[in-house]
Design an enzyme around this catalytic site. Sequence first.
Site, PDB file in Angstrom:
ATOM      1  N   THR A  13      -8.121  44.929  74.966  1.00  0.00           N
ATOM      2  CA  THR A  13      -8.183  43.744  74.102  1.00  0.00           C
ATOM      3  C   THR A  13      -6.784  43.388  73.596  1.00  0.00           C
ATOM      4  OG1 THR A  13      -8.668  45.201  72.229  1.00  0.00           O
ATOM      5  CG2 THR A  13     -10.560  44.108  73.260  1.00  0.00           C
ATOM      6  N   SER A  14      -5.739  43.944  74.251  1.00  0.00           N
ATOM      7  CA  SER A  14      -4.389  43.710  73.715  1.00  0.00           C
ATOM      8  C   SER A  14      -3.706  42.559  74.460  1.00  0.00           C
ATOM      9  CB  SER A  14      -3.573  45.004  73.767  1.00  0.00           C
ATOM     10  OG  SER A  14      -3.576  45.525  75.078  1.00  0.00           O
ATOM     11  N   ARG A  15      -3.093  42.851  75.611  1.00  0.00           N
ATOM     12  CA  ARG A  15      -2.495  41.790  76.423  1.00  0.00           C
ATOM     13  C   ARG A  15      -2.732  42.115  77.895  1.00  0.00           C
ATOM     14  NH1 ARG A  15      -2.556  39.183  72.507  1.00  0.00           N
ATOM     15  NH2 ARG A  15      -0.858  38.039  71.500  1.00  0.00           N
ATOM     16  N   HIS A  74     -10.434  36.182  75.910  1.00  0.00           N
ATOM     17  CA  HIS A  74      -9.438  36.411  74.846  1.00  0.00           C
ATOM     18  C   HIS A  74      -9.995  36.001  73.467  1.00  0.00           C
ATOM     19  CE1 HIS A  74      -4.828  36.849  74.120  1.00  0.00           C
ATOM     20  NE2 HIS A  74      -5.529  37.256  73.057  1.00  0.00           N
ATOM     21  N   GLU A  99      -4.122  33.619  82.010  1.00  0.00           N
ATOM     22  CA  GLU A  99      -5.171  33.043  81.159  1.00  0.00           C
ATOM     23  C   GLU A  99      -4.999  31.531  81.138  1.00  0.00           C
ATOM     24  OE1 GLU A  99      -5.125  35.009  77.342  1.00  0.00           O
ATOM     25  OE2 GLU A  99      -5.433  36.971  78.249  1.00  0.00           O
ATOM     26  N   GLY A 101      -1.873  51.949  66.098  1.00  0.00           N
ATOM     27  CA  GLY A 101      -1.465  51.004  65.057  1.00  0.00           C
ATOM     28  C   GLY A 101      -2.699  50.601  64.259  1.00  0.00           C
ATOM     29  N   ARG A 102      -2.642  49.429  63.651  1.00  0.00           N
ATOM     30  CA  ARG A 102      -3.755  49.004  62.791  1.00  0.00           C
ATOM     31  C   ARG A 102      -5.084  48.965  63.547  1.00  0.00           C
ATOM     32  NH1 ARG A 102       0.267  45.557  61.805  1.00  0.00           N
ATOM     33  NH2 ARG A 102       1.213  45.548  59.747  1.00  0.00           N
ATOM     34  N   ILE A 103      -5.071  48.330  64.727  1.00  0.00           N
ATOM     35  CA  ILE A 103      -6.341  48.159  65.445  1.00  0.00           C
ATOM     36  C   ILE A 103      -6.801  49.501  66.030  1.00  0.00           C
ATOM     37  CG2 ILE A 103      -7.528  46.880  67.283  1.00  0.00           C
ATOM     38  CD1 ILE A 103      -5.484  44.578  66.790  1.00  0.00           C
TER      39      ILE A 103
HETATM   40  C1  DGY Z   1      -3.297  38.137  68.709  1.00  0.00           C
HETATM   41  O1  DGY Z   1      -3.388  37.838  67.508  1.00  0.00           O
HETATM   42  O2  DGY Z   1      -2.261  38.550  69.194  1.00  0.00           O
HETATM   43  C2  DGY Z   1      -4.523  37.970  69.538  1.00  0.00           C
HETATM   44  O3  DGY Z   1      -4.325  38.187  70.863  1.00  0.00           O
HETATM   45  C3  DGY Z   1      -5.184  36.655  69.273  1.00  0.00           C
HETATM   46  O4  DGY Z   1      -5.841  36.852  68.095  1.00  0.00           O
END
Ligand code: DGY
Length: 338
Positions: free
Chosen positions: A245-247, A295, A276, A165-167
């Site tokens: 870095t997602s969930r 996060h 978290e 996706g974008r990231i």
């Molecule tokens: C999101 O935007 O979903 C991130 O986890 C927090 O920026």
Amino acid sequence: MSSTTGGAGRRPRILVTRRIPQAGLDLLAADSTCRVLGGSLPPAREQLLSAFREGWDGIVATLTERVDAELLDACPGLRVVANMAVGFDNIDLAAATDRGVLIANTPGVLTETTADLAWLLMMAAGRQLVAAQGYLGRGEWKTWEPQALLGQDIHGATLGLVGLGRIGQAMARRARGFGMRVLYTDEAPRPEAAAESGAEYRSLPDLLREADFVSVHIPLTRDTSRLFGDREFGMMKPTAVFVNTSRGPIVDQGALYRALRDKVIFAAGIDVFETEPLPLDEPLLKLENVICTPHIGSASVVTRNEMARLAARNALAGASGVRPPSLVNPAAWRTPAT
Ligand code: DGY
């Protein structure tokens, strides 16, 4: 502490669940009657419920608030919930859609900042920054050492992106500058998204077997929950570096710990966790081949301001009967609340 800004009359009424950057509050104050609930910590559930019962046209929430049927039912007439995050797994989308409540998120504005952090974690884990600092701090640095703290090269390596996706695409762009080969997996091949970087599609198992660095960029859904467990880490190279870095719940954290402890994989960089904030007795924190951050993927000044502005624009639009710029449940738009 609560505060009320804006005037009365026909202006939409908007509740902000907790303090967000002033850039967003300024937009809300200009065009709505807006109340900010609480301060920098998320409000307690009871506080949130009782605030919802006051009746609002729109809510600006963050990912720390669980927006479920109970909360939505507490606020009849609610038109929109604008989440100040691109992820919206904190919101019961089906319950919102059933009730005709629009849900919006903040895509795009945080793409590059989040990719920057993923890249940083990838490099820091690959080059053993945590272990290197510990070595220095414990006074173990006696001499230049030909064989100490040897990490993995990032340049020229193979990057495996789980999600393009974008990231994911922003990661692929960075990889070009490092002369990396890029593989990706997704629900299906995405030739257009892959064209710019020349990323090659693989099934998840093939990607895990081939990649030197694996970075996760997918949303948390029923299908992606615990996508990474003992089996998946077992497929990766012993030299591999894993980045998330997602969930957090996409990864079985116990399995990740075992994979790092037993050197099934080389290292990891993790920004998101099953729970978290991360409890201080979390075993991962005792390892030196993992770098953990709280996060902060989107945590730059500019990006958080942009997220707050976009959340405010989404809330103002939805609360005024206008389609929000980043609506995630268009089905609710066809069945408006009022
Ligand atoms: C999101 O935007 O979903 C991130 O986890 C927090 O920026």
